[in-house]
Write a protein that holds these residues in place. Structure first.
Motif, PDB file in Angstrom:
ATOM      1  N   LEU A 165       0.819  -1.199   0.000  1.00  0.00           N
ATOM      2  CA  LEU A 165       0.000   0.000   0.000  1.00  0.00           C
ATOM      3  C   LEU A 165       0.862   1.262   0.000  1.00  0.00           C
ATOM      4  N   ALA A 166       0.232   2.409  -0.256  1.00  0.00           N
ATOM      5  CA  ALA A 166       0.963   3.650  -0.538  1.00  0.00           C
ATOM      6  C   ALA A 166       1.761   4.177   0.646  1.00  0.00           C
ATOM      7  N   TYR A 167       1.485   3.708   1.868  1.00  0.00           N
ATOM      8  CA  TYR A 167       2.285   4.194   2.988  1.00  0.00           C
ATOM      9  C   TYR A 167       3.721   3.681   2.907  1.00  0.00           C
ATOM     10  N   VAL A 168       3.953   2.588   2.164  1.00  0.00           N
ATOM     11  CA  VAL A 168       5.321   2.064   2.044  1.00  0.00           C
ATOM     12  C   VAL A 168       6.181   3.002   1.191  1.00  0.00           C
ATOM     13  N   ALA A 207       1.749  -0.797  -5.172  1.00  0.00           N
ATOM     14  CA  ALA A 207       2.019   0.326  -4.263  1.00  0.00           C
ATOM     15  C   ALA A 207       2.634   1.492  -5.023  1.00  0.00           C
ATOM     16  N   ALA A 208       3.502   1.192  -6.014  1.00  0.00           N
ATOM     17  CA  ALA A 208       4.087   2.259  -6.829  1.00  0.00           C
ATOM     18  C   ALA A 208       3.016   2.970  -7.651  1.00  0.00           C
ATOM     19  N   LEU A 209       2.076   2.201  -8.209  1.00  0.00           N
ATOM     20  CA  LEU A 209       0.978   2.807  -8.963  1.00  0.00           C
ATOM     21  C   LEU A 209       0.088   3.653  -8.052  1.00  0.00           C
ATOM     22  N   GLN A 210      -0.137   3.177  -6.830  1.00  0.00           N
ATOM     23  CA  GLN A 210      -0.892   3.983  -5.870  1.00  0.00           C
ATOM     24  C   GLN A 210      -0.160   5.291  -5.572  1.00  0.00           C
ATOM     25  N   ALA A 211       1.169   5.198  -5.400  1.00  0.00           N
ATOM     26  CA  ALA A 211       1.962   6.410  -5.154  1.00  0.00           C
ATOM     27  C   ALA A 211       1.894   7.346  -6.344  1.00  0.00           C
ATOM     28  N   GLY A 212       1.884   6.778  -7.567  1.00  0.00           N
ATOM     29  CA  GLY A 212       1.765   7.602  -8.763  1.00  0.00           C
ATOM     30  C   GLY A 212       0.415   8.265  -8.892  1.00  0.00           C
ATOM     31  N   THR A 213      -0.560   7.771  -8.154  1.00  0.00           N
ATOM     32  CA  THR A 213      -1.876   8.401  -8.085  1.00  0.00           C
ATOM     33  C   THR A 213      -1.928   9.479  -7.011  1.00  0.00           C
ATOM     34  N   VAL A 214      -1.394   9.157  -5.829  1.00  0.00           N
ATOM     35  CA  VAL A 214      -1.555  10.009  -4.648  1.00  0.00           C
ATOM     36  C   VAL A 214      -0.594  11.190  -4.633  1.00  0.00           C
ATOM     37  N   GLY A 230       7.496   9.685 -12.942  1.00  0.00           N
ATOM     38  CA  GLY A 230       7.006   8.465 -13.553  1.00  0.00           C
ATOM     39  C   GLY A 230       6.887   7.309 -12.591  1.00  0.00           C
ATOM     40  N   VAL A 231       6.287   6.222 -13.088  1.00  0.00           N
ATOM     41  CA  VAL A 231       6.091   4.987 -12.322  1.00  0.00           C
ATOM     42  C   VAL A 231       6.570   3.815 -13.163  1.00  0.00           C
ATOM     43  N   LEU A 232       7.376   2.953 -12.549  1.00  0.00           N
ATOM     44  CA  LEU A 232       7.818   1.705 -13.161  1.00  0.00           C
ATOM     45  C   LEU A 232       7.099   0.563 -12.452  1.00  0.00           C
ATOM     46  N   ALA A 233       6.107  -0.020 -13.117  1.00  0.00           N
ATOM     47  CA  ALA A 233       5.276  -1.067 -12.514  1.00  0.00           C
ATOM     48  C   ALA A 233       5.682  -2.416 -13.098  1.00  0.00           C
ATOM     49  N   VAL A 234       6.377  -3.228 -12.310  1.00  0.00           N
ATOM     50  CA  VAL A 234       6.886  -4.521 -12.755  1.00  0.00           C
ATOM     51  C   VAL A 234       5.943  -5.615 -12.260  1.00  0.00           C
ATOM     52  N   GLU A 235       5.187  -6.223 -13.199  1.00  0.00           N
ATOM     53  CA  GLU A 235       4.255  -7.302 -12.860  1.00  0.00           C
ATOM     54  C   GLU A 235       3.417  -6.918 -11.637  1.00  0.00           C
ATOM     55  N   PRO A 236       2.692  -5.782 -11.706  1.00  0.00           N
ATOM     56  CA  PRO A 236       2.058  -5.225 -10.505  1.00  0.00           C
ATOM     57  C   PRO A 236       0.831  -5.991 -10.047  1.00  0.00           C
ATOM     58  N   GLY A 237       0.552  -5.883  -8.744  1.00  0.00           N
ATOM     59  CA  GLY A 237      -0.664  -6.439  -8.172  1.00  0.00           C
ATOM     60  C   GLY A 237      -1.890  -5.671  -8.621  1.00  0.00           C
ATOM     61  N   PRO A 238      -3.098  -6.158  -8.258  1.00  0.00           N
ATOM     62  CA  PRO A 238      -4.343  -5.627  -8.823  1.00  0.00           C
ATOM     63  C   PRO A 238      -4.890  -4.359  -8.178  1.00  0.00           C
ATOM     64  N   LEU A 239      -4.349  -3.949  -7.014  1.00  0.00           N
ATOM     65  CA  LEU A 239      -4.981  -2.861  -6.260  1.00  0.00           C
ATOM     66  C   LEU A 239      -4.491  -1.482  -6.712  1.00  0.00           C
ATOM     67  N   ALA A 240      -4.699  -1.186  -7.991  1.00  0.00           N
ATOM     68  CA  ALA A 240      -4.402   0.131  -8.554  1.00  0.00           C
ATOM     69  C   ALA A 240      -5.173   0.247  -9.857  1.00  0.00           C
ATOM     70  N   VAL A 241      -5.536   1.490 -10.215  1.00  0.00           N
ATOM     71  CA  VAL A 241      -6.369   1.732 -11.401  1.00  0.00           C
ATOM     72  C   VAL A 241      -5.658   2.728 -12.307  1.00  0.00           C
ATOM     73  N   GLY A 242      -5.481   2.356 -13.569  1.00  0.00           N
ATOM     74  CA  GLY A 242      -4.741   3.190 -14.504  1.00  0.00           C
ATOM     75  C   GLY A 242      -5.365   4.547 -14.746  1.00  0.00           C
ATOM     76  N   ALA A 243      -6.691   4.648 -14.672  1.00  0.00           N
ATOM     77  CA  ALA A 243      -7.365   5.915 -14.949  1.00  0.00           C
ATOM     78  C   ALA A 243      -6.961   7.010 -13.968  1.00  0.00           C
ATOM     79  N   LEU A 244      -6.405   6.631 -12.812  1.00  0.00           N
ATOM     80  CA  LEU A 244      -6.028   7.616 -11.798  1.00  0.00           C
ATOM     81  C   LEU A 244      -4.579   8.070 -11.924  1.00  0.00           C
ATOM     82  N   ILE A 245      -3.815   7.452 -12.824  1.00  0.00           N
ATOM     83  CA  ILE A 245      -2.401   7.777 -12.984  1.00  0.00           C
ATOM     84  C   ILE A 245      -2.250   8.994 -13.890  1.00  0.00           C
ATOM     85  N   TRP A 269      -7.574  -3.135 -16.118  1.00  0.00           N
ATOM     86  CA  TRP A 269      -7.867  -1.858 -15.469  1.00  0.00           C
ATOM     87  C   TRP A 269      -6.617  -1.060 -15.078  1.00  0.00           C
ATOM     88  N   GLN A 270      -5.476  -1.498 -15.585  1.00  0.00           N
ATOM     89  CA  GLN A 270      -4.270  -0.694 -15.364  1.00  0.00           C
ATOM     90  C   GLN A 270      -3.801  -0.075 -16.681  1.00  0.00           C
TER      91      GLN A 270
END
Length: 349
Positions: A165-168, A207-214, A230-245, A269-270
């Motif tokens: 998550l984005a706190y990391v 988490a990186a995609l979340q950070a790229g949103t927040v 920018g954000v480098l998302a390597v084989e990312p998990g599902p808890l992020a949405v591309g529309a927010l980047i 959805w990414q």
């Protein structure tokens, strides 16, 4: 060289981490100014058939300094199990770990720092805040971190064992701000926050995609000089949405990845929903979900990752040729089963 440790560093990191999160909610405003970025290198001629890995999948010109204490993962029971798993999935190299619990007795929450050893002689360096996969040790990414640091980046691997998550990334960003402001740190006034990137693998990728949103909308509240590039998302998990980047994003997937298949959420959805920023996605042949914890030359997309980071951070015109223009080189790169870019990336010149 000055020591990494400082008697109040842990307290300072926690306080600034809280201020980073508070800035997201209410807008605090500490002050640091970054130095001018280094001029971009001259472009090299790229011959037909040249892969990004052959050009960029190698160490850079700088020796690397790090706060991480690395040892073979097999020295701990948990690390041995992880070591067996990655080799079952085809990894070439032995895993390395830090002493963070459960691979040692150090705290499972922390930040490992990598940077060019001669950074005192260099201009302020761009920052990469990187997160491991879920249940992964930060030392497993020692190869990637060293590759990036040897090419002129400051790398902060932020971790809390779950890394999801984005706190990391907020913790990693806070540690960077502390180091940049601390006269006793070798990174004092040597981190260019105006060239900040978030990256991560698996859960760390989400988490990186979340950070790229927040963080992009509130970056100047955290520091007037800060800009997320920018954000480098390597084989990312599902808890992020591309529309927010809203910042350029590179998605790296693996053809042999059954944990984060290229055809699943990383596209649904990414990448496919990244409408508000340039985005690229590349699906590498022979790459499994655990390939990124191999050494940099063992992970076949490490050259593409570095090329994209150098293009975004330094304006490297050699790297840019793989991503920009009507004759962009990545689609012809035999490393990849498929390569795409969205309309905003397609419009770049």
């Amino acid at each position: 060289m000055r020591k990494f440790a400082h008697p109040r560093r842990g307290v300072a990191v926690v306080l600034i981490a809280l201020s980073v999160l508070a800035a997201v909610a209410i807008g605090a405003a500490p002050v640091t100014l970054a130095e001018e970025p280094a001029p971009p290198p001259q472009p090299a001629e790229i011959a037909p058939g040249t892969t990004a890995q052959s050009v960029f999948g190698k160490p850079g010109p700088y020796r690397v300094a790090t706060s991480a204490r690395i040892h073979p993962c097999q020295e701990a029971v948990y690390g041995m199990l992880a070591h067996i798993v990655v080799h079952v999935f085809g990894n070439r190299d032995d895993l390395t770990c830090t002493y963070s619990f459960p691979n040692g007795l150090d705290s499972p929450i922390g930040v490992q720092t990598y940077f060019p050893e001669n950074i005192a002689e260099l201009p302020a360096a761009p920052l990469i805040v990187f997160m491991p996969g879920i249940l992964a040790d930060p030392g497993m990414y020692d190869g990637l971190a060293r590759q990036w640091a040897s090419n002129g980046f400051v790398v902060q691997i932020a971790h809390d064992f779950f890394n999801s998550l984005a706190y990391v990334p907020a913790l990693g960003l806070a540690a960077a701000v502390v180091a940049d402001r601390d006269p006793n740190s070798p990174l004092y006034k040597k981190i260019d926050l105006s060239r900040t990137f978030f990256g991560g693998h698996s859960a760390g990728g989400q988490a990186a995609l979340q950070a790229g949103t927040v963080f992009p909308p509130v970056a100047s509240l955290i520091d007037p000089a800060m800009k997320v590039r920018g954000v480098l998302a390597v084989e990312p998990g599902p808890l992020a949405v591309g529309a927010l980047i809203t910042v350029p994003t590179m998605f790296l997937t693996g053809y042999n990845d059954f944990v984060v298949p290229d055809f699943a959420w990383v596209r649904w959805w990414q990448y496919n929903l990244t409408f508000n920023a340039p985005a690229w996605i590349a699906n590498a042949r022979g790459v499994s979900h655990f390939s990124p914890v191999d050494s940099a030359d063992g992970y076949l997309s490490s050259g593409t990752a570095l090329a994209w980071l150098r293009y975004q951070a330094f304006g490297d015109e050699t790297a840019e040729q793989f991503f920009v223009g009507p004759q962009w080189r990545l689609p012809a790169d035999k490393t990849y089963f498929s390569v795409e870019r969205n309309a905003l990336a397609d419009a770049l010149t």
